[in-house]
Design a protein around this motif. Sequence first.
Motif, short mmCIF file in Angstrom:
data_model
loop_
_atom_site.label_atom_id
_atom_site.label_comp_id
_atom_site.label_asym_id
_atom_site.label_seq_id
_atom_site.Cartn_x
_atom_site.Cartn_y
_atom_site.Cartn_z
N GLY A 353 -8.58 -34.01 59.93
CA GLY A 353 -7.88 -32.79 60.29
C GLY A 353 -8.75 -31.58 60.06
O GLY A 353 -9.91 -31.69 59.67
N VAL A 376 -4.31 -35.04 61.07
CA VAL A 376 -3.52 -34.09 60.30
C VAL A 376 -3.83 -32.70 60.84
O VAL A 376 -4.97 -32.26 60.82
CB VAL A 376 -3.87 -34.16 58.79
N PHE A 377 -2.81 -32.07 61.37
CA PHE A 377 -2.94 -30.70 61.87
C PHE A 377 -2.15 -29.83 60.89
O PHE A 377 -0.94 -29.82 60.91
CB PHE A 377 -2.39 -30.64 63.31
N GLY A 378 -2.91 -29.19 60.01
CA GLY A 378 -2.26 -28.45 58.94
C GLY A 378 -2.85 -27.09 58.78
O GLY A 378 -3.79 -26.71 59.48
N LYS A 567 -15.81 -26.87 59.23
CA LYS A 567 -15.42 -26.68 60.63
C LYS A 567 -16.53 -25.89 61.32
O LYS A 567 -17.24 -25.13 60.67
CB LYS A 567 -14.13 -25.87 60.73
C1 OOB Z 1 -6.49 -26.85 57.51
O1 OOB Z 1 -6.08 -25.67 56.99
P1 OOB Z 1 -6.81 -24.26 57.21
O2 OOB Z 1 -5.89 -23.27 56.63
O3 OOB Z 1 -8.20 -24.34 56.71
O4 OOB Z 1 -6.93 -24.05 58.78
C2 OOB Z 1 -5.80 -24.06 59.61
C3 OOB Z 1 -6.18 -24.02 61.07
C4 OOB Z 1 -5.02 -24.30 61.99
O5 OOB Z 1 -4.24 -23.14 62.22
C5 OOB Z 1 -5.74 -24.79 63.23
O6 OOB Z 1 -6.27 -23.71 63.95
C6 OOB Z 1 -6.88 -25.58 62.68
O7 OOB Z 1 -7.14 -25.04 61.39
N1 OOB Z 1 -6.56 -27.01 62.55
C7 OOB Z 1 -6.65 -27.91 63.57
C8 OOB Z 1 -6.29 -29.16 63.01
N2 OOB Z 1 -5.99 -28.96 61.70
C9 OOB Z 1 -6.16 -27.65 61.46
N3 OOB Z 1 -6.99 -27.79 64.86
C10 OOB Z 1 -6.97 -28.91 65.61
N4 OOB Z 1 -6.65 -30.14 65.14
C11 OOB Z 1 -6.30 -30.30 63.85
N5 OOB Z 1 -5.97 -31.52 63.38
O8 OOB Z 1 -7.41 -26.94 58.28
C12 OOB Z 1 -5.73 -28.04 57.06
C13 OOB Z 1 -4.78 -27.93 56.06
C14 OOB Z 1 -4.07 -29.05 55.65
C15 OOB Z 1 -4.33 -30.27 56.22
C16 OOB Z 1 -5.29 -30.39 57.22
C17 OOB Z 1 -5.98 -29.27 57.63
#
Ligand code: OOB
Length: 578
Positions: A353, A376-378, A567
């Motif tokens: 994710g 996981v999209f979080g 990322k």
């Molecule tokens: C995780 O959390 P953050 O706060 O670092 O970033 C959130 C953003 C989301 O709004 C989205 O734009 C992107 O990261 N994202 C994804 C994704 N998971 C997050 N975009 C595409 N596919 C996915 N699977 O990144 C985060 C928090 C908790 C669990 C997993 C990831």
Amino acid sequence: MSGAPLVTAAPAAPAEAGTVDGWVRWPDDVARRYVAEGYWEGGPLGDRLRAWAERSGSATAVVAGPPSRPVRLSYADLDRAVDDLAVGLDRLGLAPGERVLVQLPNRVEFVTLLFALLRLGAIPVLALPAHRRVEIEHLARLAGAVAYAIPDTHEGFDHRTLAQEIVAAVPSVRHVLVAGEAGRFTGIDAVAAAGADARAAAAPTSVPSTSVPSTSVPSTPVLPAPDPAGVAVLLISGGTTGKPKLIPRTHWDYAYNAAASAGLCGLTAEDVCLAALPAAHNFPLACPGILGALGVGATVVLAPSPSPEIVFELLARERVTVTALVPALARILVDAAEWEKPDTSSLRLLQVGGARLDAELARRIPAVLGPRVQQVFGMAEGLLNYTRQDEDAELSFTTQGRPLAPADEIRIVDRDGADVAPGEIGELWTRGPYTVRGYYRAAEHNATAFSPDGFYRTGDLVRLTASGNLVVEGRIKDVINRGGENVSATELEEHLLAHPAIAQAAVVAAADEQVGESVRAVVVLTPGAGLTLKVIKAYLRGRGLARFMLPDLLTVVDTLPLTPVGKIDKRELRRRLG
Ligand code: OOB
């Protein structure tokens, strides 16, 4: 001799304890509903560790340190270490509600300090090890941090030098706490040792050390328990625009976040969970991550670095069953595994994710490494979407899952905030029992980042598939305006990645006098491959792409810059390209 147990007393006034300024609470009626429906329950996180230690005592809680010299703590060891440190920090003058900027890599002090602060009711602000002066100074100021916790050195960088600059620049920072060689600052070990001494001195000889000390032992440390409805931690927003924001997560909402995620992933005491990503990030910390694993009595393994050598060694030696990766790291490990053939036989679930995972890489994960994939999209702001293990594996390759909690509310809306037709692309809005209602100390930004009725506007463009799962189609702001036509960077990146010569791709705007913004494809090639703009354009046309979607420029690079969690960092990429 083990010291007296640290006792936490009930807060004097639950409505006041745990309150920090600049925090937007849920409306009372909503909060009552989340309590009534069982989402919010139990004590503060520091107390929960005590219960886990009573249940799992001698089981291994944490494995940390370099593979050559692993440190192993049982649940009882961890609970004791946390008590020592909490009392030491209390003696140092740290008060409940005060903020502590924690910038620790994946070493055992991350876990002990996190829980010591939670037990004390002080609020950890979880920075990532890769943050540097600009971010750290901003975070320390915004949080009004009174202390800053660092490693001595990490990946060749001396954090004590940075700390010196931060102390000089941010007057609120009274203490620098160091994991390792403290130099002119305070060692975390020394604070814990002072706490252990204080606890030993206070231990009543006539009372077994497991019982609550009587009031006749006045020097026994008694700390007021934080209000579980209050703020437990401040997470850092992962947004790639503007300065990082602080996200207030409460004991109740974060405990639910971790425990429900553990349930969804089927975690049990038999599991061994590897934190390969930086532990301070929400994903490896609580989705289900470290907190979710400890909550079920599983073992947490902290990888000091996410390099293939270290990760493969830990997978094999510790018989790791579950880990969480960002796509860039998943790709590195899958590529390396094809050559090195590591022993990954224990791995049952690989969560990916944080950024878009392309379906082709997703399919290679079970083929090369063995485990099931879970997307996981979080977001640190709250909402978590998971693909489910009891559903068709194809869905875990091609979708980003659906919300964790039945009480999660999602809307997919157009530019005017109206719901789009089913299956159409729109911006994802969400609210629920573990999604914040506002950033910390950010009233102005909150007015636009949240709808008047409390939905968080994620900025993510998604669509809902017939299977009920979400597909992330891009970011609202990640669109290139090419002479009035909108080119979705994410969409074009996906098409580029389908080309066998392209290993990684990022699409960004380049200034252009005629069309305003032109489309620049920045790619990393697969070993030995070559590519020209003409070839890639013909390929994309062959895939049926409209002419306006084709890249105007092709830039081949050796590596793409990454954010602190791994990322692709487009802001930095744009800066480099000038
Ligand atoms: C995780 O959390 P953050 O706060 O670092 O970033 C959130 C953003 C989301 O709004 C989205 O734009 C992107 O990261 N994202 C994804 C994704 N998971 C997050 N975009 C595409 N596919 C996915 N699977 O990144 C985060 C928090 C908790 C669990 C997993 C990831």
